[in-house]
Design a protein around this motif. Structure first.
Motif, PDB file in Angstrom:
ATOM      1  N   ASN A 177      18.839  -0.122   1.199  1.00 35.47           N
ATOM      2  CA  ASN A 177      18.552  -1.770   0.833  1.00 35.47           C
ATOM      3  C   ASN A 177      18.407  -2.241  -0.830  1.00 35.47           C
ATOM      4  OD1 ASN A 177      18.153  -2.992   3.619  1.00 35.47           O
ATOM      5  ND2 ASN A 177      16.900  -1.684   3.566  1.00 35.47           N
ATOM      6  N   ALA A 223      10.533  -2.654  -0.149  1.00 40.21           N
ATOM      7  CA  ALA A 223      11.653  -2.168   0.722  1.00 40.21           C
ATOM      8  C   ALA A 223      11.763  -0.774   1.088  1.00 40.21           C
ATOM      9  CB  ALA A 223      12.570  -2.975   0.537  1.00 40.21           C
ATOM     10  N   ARG A 278      14.297  -8.350  -3.154  1.00 37.94           N
ATOM     11  CA  ARG A 278      13.262  -7.145  -2.881  1.00 37.94           C
ATOM     12  C   ARG A 278      12.675  -6.346  -4.101  1.00 37.94           C
ATOM     13  NH1 ARG A 278      13.497  -9.666   0.897  1.00 37.94           N
ATOM     14  NH2 ARG A 278      14.288  -9.464   2.886  1.00 37.94           N
ATOM     15  N   LEU A 294      11.300  -4.536   5.428  1.00 39.00           N
ATOM     16  CA  LEU A 294      11.654  -5.045   5.487  1.00 39.00           C
ATOM     17  C   LEU A 294      10.794  -5.896   5.364  1.00 39.00           C
ATOM     18  CD1 LEU A 294      15.450  -4.512   7.191  1.00 39.00           C
ATOM     19  CD2 LEU A 294      14.367  -4.003   4.306  1.00 39.00           C
TER      20      LEU A 294
END
Length: 119
Positions: free
Chosen positions: A32, A28, A10, A57
């Motif tokens: 995360n 993202a 990501r 996501l």
């Protein structure tokens, strides 16, 4: 331009990933990824310029449908990505939302108002 492997990343060390699809930028959500200062600046630019951006996501295979993509970070600033696993992206960088963000970011870094960026 950079190439990216879609193996679930990501971002990359020291930078965050954004991709464009049908006029919307995606990245993202924090939690995360690294909540970087440059990423926050990109989100602020998008808000101020009314460029749609969504934090979500996403699956690696979604990247093959991306129109354009870029990495952002202190060292990278705004760096276009030319392909995902060797597959060229659908839109040339010079007609992407990423270029608009890149130009606004350059103006901020050079202490100019991004309100003067011609879109």
């Amino acid at each position: 331009m950079t190439s990216l492997t879609a193996g679930g990343r990501r971002g990359s060390p020291g930078s965050n990933f954004f991709y464009e699809k049908e006029g919307v930028l995606y990245t993202a959500p924090t939690g995360n990824i690294l909540p970087g200062i440059t990423r926050q600046t990109v989100l602020e630019i998008c808000r101020e310029m009314e460029l749609p951006v969504q934090e979500k996501l996403f699956k690696p295979e979604e990247l093959f449908e991306a129109d354009s993509a870029f990495l952002c970070g202190t060292a990278a600033q705004i760096s276009p990505i030319g392909s995902i696993e060797g597959q060229p992206l659908n839109k040339p960088w010079n007609s992407s939302l990423g270029l608009i963000v890149q130009e606004a970011y350059k103006n901020i870094v050079m202490e100019k108002s991004h309100a003067y960026v011609i879109v």
